[in-house]
Design an enzyme around this catalytic site. Structure first.
Site, mmCIF file in Angstrom:
data_model
loop_
_atom_site.group_PDB
_atom_site.id
_atom_site.type_symbol
_atom_site.label_atom_id
_atom_site.label_comp_id
_atom_site.label_asym_id
_atom_site.label_seq_id
_atom_site.Cartn_x
_atom_site.Cartn_y
_atom_site.Cartn_z
ATOM 1 N N GLU A 83 -86.433 -55.774 -60.102
ATOM 2 C CA GLU A 83 -86.524 -56.764 -61.184
ATOM 3 C C GLU A 83 -85.152 -57.043 -61.790
ATOM 4 O OE1 GLU A 83 -89.688 -55.781 -63.913
ATOM 5 O OE2 GLU A 83 -88.986 -57.232 -65.379
ATOM 6 N N LYS A 267 -94.906 -51.044 -70.158
ATOM 7 C CA LYS A 267 -94.394 -51.383 -68.820
ATOM 8 C C LYS A 267 -92.869 -51.513 -68.899
ATOM 9 C CE LYS A 267 -93.145 -54.340 -65.372
ATOM 10 N NZ LYS A 267 -91.837 -55.004 -65.222
ATOM 11 N N ASP A 283 -92.083 -38.720 -57.590
ATOM 12 C CA ASP A 283 -93.410 -39.296 -57.367
ATOM 13 C C ASP A 283 -93.718 -40.208 -58.556
ATOM 14 O OD1 ASP A 283 -96.133 -39.825 -57.264
ATOM 15 O OD2 ASP A 283 -96.607 -37.917 -56.321
ATOM 16 N N HIS A 381 -83.578 -62.770 -67.632
ATOM 17 C CA HIS A 381 -84.334 -62.718 -66.386
ATOM 18 C C HIS A 381 -83.957 -63.868 -65.450
ATOM 19 C CE1 HIS A 381 -87.121 -59.531 -67.418
ATOM 20 N NE2 HIS A 381 -87.688 -59.695 -66.237
HETATM 21 P P1 NAD Z 1 -92.496 -29.090 -52.092
HETATM 22 O O1 NAD Z 1 -93.803 -28.947 -51.433
HETATM 23 O O2 NAD Z 1 -91.361 -29.608 -51.256
HETATM 24 O O3 NAD Z 1 -92.149 -27.665 -52.730
HETATM 25 C C1 NAD Z 1 -90.957 -27.342 -53.379
HETATM 26 C C2 NAD Z 1 -90.242 -26.269 -52.585
HETATM 27 O O4 NAD Z 1 -89.029 -25.952 -53.212
HETATM 28 C C3 NAD Z 1 -91.063 -24.982 -52.492
HETATM 29 O O5 NAD Z 1 -91.102 -24.563 -51.160
HETATM 30 C C4 NAD Z 1 -90.237 -23.993 -53.327
HETATM 31 O O6 NAD Z 1 -90.344 -22.699 -52.840
HETATM 32 C C5 NAD Z 1 -88.834 -24.557 -53.148
HETATM 33 N N1 NAD Z 1 -87.845 -24.202 -54.176
HETATM 34 C C6 NAD Z 1 -86.560 -23.860 -53.908
HETATM 35 N N2 NAD Z 1 -85.891 -23.625 -55.041
HETATM 36 C C7 NAD Z 1 -86.755 -23.839 -56.051
HETATM 37 C C8 NAD Z 1 -86.615 -23.788 -57.458
HETATM 38 N N3 NAD Z 1 -85.468 -23.459 -58.054
HETATM 39 N N4 NAD Z 1 -87.698 -24.101 -58.222
HETATM 40 C C9 NAD Z 1 -88.865 -24.465 -57.641
HETATM 41 N N5 NAD Z 1 -89.065 -24.530 -56.302
HETATM 42 C C10 NAD Z 1 -87.993 -24.217 -55.508
HETATM 43 O O7 NAD Z 1 -92.556 -30.043 -53.356
HETATM 44 P P2 NAD Z 1 -93.486 -29.985 -54.620
HETATM 45 O O8 NAD Z 1 -92.571 -30.160 -55.782
HETATM 46 O O9 NAD Z 1 -94.406 -28.799 -54.629
HETATM 47 O O10 NAD Z 1 -94.391 -31.254 -54.437
HETATM 48 C C11 NAD Z 1 -93.877 -32.559 -54.575
HETATM 49 C C12 NAD Z 1 -94.466 -33.481 -53.537
HETATM 50 O O11 NAD Z 1 -95.891 -33.351 -53.524
HETATM 51 C C13 NAD Z 1 -94.176 -34.920 -53.850
HETATM 52 O O12 NAD Z 1 -93.765 -35.547 -52.656
HETATM 53 C C14 NAD Z 1 -95.539 -35.467 -54.290
HETATM 54 O O13 NAD Z 1 -95.646 -36.837 -54.018
HETATM 55 C C15 NAD Z 1 -96.487 -34.642 -53.480
HETATM 56 N N6 NAD Z 1 -97.877 -34.483 -53.970
HETATM 57 C C16 NAD Z 1 -98.306 -34.987 -55.154
HETATM 58 C C17 NAD Z 1 -99.617 -34.819 -55.555
HETATM 59 C C18 NAD Z 1 -100.042 -35.363 -56.894
HETATM 60 O O14 NAD Z 1 -99.208 -35.757 -57.667
HETATM 61 N N7 NAD Z 1 -101.329 -35.413 -57.231
HETATM 62 C C19 NAD Z 1 -100.501 -34.085 -54.768
HETATM 63 C C20 NAD Z 1 -100.024 -33.556 -53.568
HETATM 64 C C21 NAD Z 1 -98.705 -33.752 -53.182
#
Ligand code: NAD
Length: 393
Positions: A83, A267, A283, A381
């Site tokens: 936008e 928005k 996300d 805009h």
């Molecule tokens: P991820 O699965 O990649 O997990 C994060 C990884 O980082 C883990 O393996 C953890 O061990 C590691 N890690 C390393 N250093 C860390 C630190 N200092 N602190 C925390 N973790 C550390 O990612 P996620 O954050 O669990 O999930 C995000 C993804 O899941 C996004 O792509 C999202 O779109 C998707 N998702 C979203 C939903 C929802 O919002 N309802 C549901 C399912 C999946």
């Protein structure tokens, strides 16, 4: 270079802009070349590993908002948005905010909420008994949950607390669902996957403790244990004088009391927050869903921001939002441009990112309200829009 105020940044050539960003954030030649070639970041093979049925990739403009000072540190803020006028507006708002020291922002915590639903509805007579059984097994449940993440355990984070709540069913009986909630400190990640993994892992134990079966095991995107607040004071004279300040407060008042205005107002706030989310690989659906739910937390949908005058007549804005963001995991470490954007921000923690996203939302809201009460929103805009139309014809 540490000053985010870069006069006439918009007039610089592509090369000059990249040099400025590179100096500000210590980008490598490879990173600068990646931005210069404007490929949008990922090739087909990469995309094909990210999603199912991939056929191509899709890129959007990445720009930089200047002038941001947040918690006494200057930032050049990467924003991905299609936008026009959003980035110019954010930069202008940040410039005015800088007169009184910029934005002050803080994060309440990084606790993700996982929910486990017991399948059978229960009557009032059963509630206490089931709660007691679950809470008596809290230690065991937490240990089992934490066995699923060595990383979080080593960091001293992970599942910390078990809560139980009843949710009334919509059927006409007295049925209630018992919901077990896992409070998980997810460290520097958004933590969706670790939350879901932990919920699924502990469900059989909850079944054993209660003698009931479980149904859903999933995180809540209503991340109210991850609240972020950003505030700023906008100088009365720079805003345009007392009348403009008063009119902006009336504009806020309108949004806070009329859902048709509030949705558009919010928005505009999310134009800022989501642009930074896009740039850093967050996300955005999770963030939007939580923000709009929070806009209704008082029982009716309202403005996500509040605006008032201080004793000197300056305009003071505040933005509160539940934000689940990460600087590890998801695509944050996987998408090359998201990685560069994270580097441009010189982040030291996930809290910094949350503060930047909230501050950008507040800046955007300020700019939109100011335009609306003065020249109207279309002037800004249409400038770029006209350029685009001309290049299309
Ligand atoms: P991820 O699965 O990649 O997990 C994060 C990884 O980082 C883990 O393996 C953890 O061990 C590691 N890690 C390393 N250093 C860390 C630190 N200092 N602190 C925390 N973790 C550390 O990612 P996620 O954050 O669990 O999930 C995000 C993804 O899941 C996004 O792509 C999202 O779109 C998707 N998702 C979203 C939903 C929802 O919002 N309802 C549901 C399912 C999946």
């Amino acid at each position: 270079m540490t000053d985010s105020s870069i006069p006439k940044f918009f007039e610089k050539s592509h090369e000059e802009k990249l040099n400025i960003i590179s100096n500000f954030s210590d980008l490598t030649d490879d990173e600068v070349n990646h931005l210069k070639n404007a490929t949008g970041g990922i090739d087909f093979e990469h995309a094909n590993k990210m999603i199912e049925n991939a056929i191509s990739t899709f890129s959007l403009p990445l720009g930089i908002a200047t002038n941001f000072k947040i918690n006494n540190k200057d930032y050049l803020v990467p924003m991905v948005i299609e936008e026009p006028s959003v980035i110019a507006a954010a930069s202008k708002a940040a410039k005015i905010a800088k007169i009184h020291g910029g934005f002050t922002a803080s994060v309440e915590g990084n606790v993700s909420i996982g929910q486990i639903q017991l399948r059978e509805k229960i009557g009032l007579n059963e509630i206490l008994d089931i709660k007691e059984k679950i809470l008596a097994g809290s230690k065991e449940i937490l240990e089992l949950a934490n066995s699923k993440s060595n990383t979080l355990t080593k960091l001293g984070k992970g599942a910390k607390e078990i809560l139980c709540k009843e949710v009334l069913s919509s059927d006409h009986g007295n049925g209630r669902y018992m919901i077990v909630e896992l409070m998980i400190d997810v460290g520097d990640a958004m933590g969706a996957n670790v939350t879901n993994t932990m919920c699924e892992a502990v469900a059989p134990l909850i079944e054993k403790l209660t003698g009931k079966t479980t149904l859903l095991r999933i995180l809540s995107n209503y991340s109210t244990k991850r609240m972020v607040t950003a505030m700023a004071t906008f100088d009365k004279d720079a805003v345009g004088g007392e009348q403009v300040v008063n009119d902006m407060i009336s504009a806020f008042d309108f949004a806070d009391n009329d859902i048709y205005r509030a949705v558009t107002h919010n928005k505009g706030v999310m134009n800022g927050t989501i642009s930074v989310a896009n740039a850093t690989g967050q996300d955005s659906r999770a963030i939007e869903a939580a923000a709009h739910a929070y806009a209704s937390h008082t029982g009716r949908y309202r403005s996500l921001t509040t605006w008032a005058k201080d004793d000197s007549g300056n305009l003071v804005g505040k933005f509160e939002i539940p934000l689940s963001v990460g600087i590890v995991g998801g695509v944050t470490n996987d998408h090359p441009v998201a990685k560069i954007c994270t580097k441009i921000l010189n982040l030291t923690s996930v809290q910094d990112l949350a503060c930047i996203m909230a501050s950008t939302g507040l800046a955007q809201n300020f700019a939109a309200m100011r335009a609306l009460v003065t020249e109207g929103i279309q002037k800004g805009h249409m400038k770029l829009h006209a350029r685009k139309q001309a290049s299309n014809s």
